[in-house]
Motif scaffolding. Structure first.
Motif: not given
Length: 130
Positions: A28-33, A52-56, A61-62
């Protein structure tokens, strides 16, 4: 196994616009950067843009290569499992093979380093003539 398939490359005139697409399967794309890189003949592969996903902030974010800001836009559609890269005002120096790359959201290493990305597509050629 995650698979990435790029499309949309071709021979373009300088000043034109182009949209590249990356179709993601196997996860699933939502689980990937996801990121776009490019590699010109005789040069190293370079970072172009990422969603990319950011934990913060717990979301994607782009981020763009500084030198390309204003000419490129990355977008993702999690429902369609696609990530697009819009390139405007093309220049001959944009000529390269453009690659889509992905990695799990849990990995938040340096997005600009190709070695930090786990999955790669086969690339699509973009040639810009003057």
């Amino acid at each position: 196994q995650v698979q990435l398939v790029e499309s949309g490359g071709g021979l373009m005139q300088a000043g034109a616009s182009l949209k590249l697409s990356c179709v993601v399967s196997g996860r699933t794309l939502s689980t990937l950067s996801v990121a776009w890189f490019r590699q010109a003949p005789g040069k190293e592969r370079e970072f172009v843009a990422t969603t990319a996903w950011t934990v913060a902030i717990q979301q994607h974010y782009s981020l763009y290569k500084t030198a390309l800001k204003g000419r490129i836009t990355i977008s993702r559609d999690n429902n369609k499992n696609t990530v697009d890269l819009q390139l405007d005002s093309l220049k001959p120096e944009d000529t390269a093979v453009y690659y889509c790359a992905a990695r799990p959201n849990s990995h938040d290493d340096d997005v600009s380093q190709p070695a930090q990305w786990h999955y790669w597509g086969q690339g699509t050629q973009v040639t810009v003539s003057s």
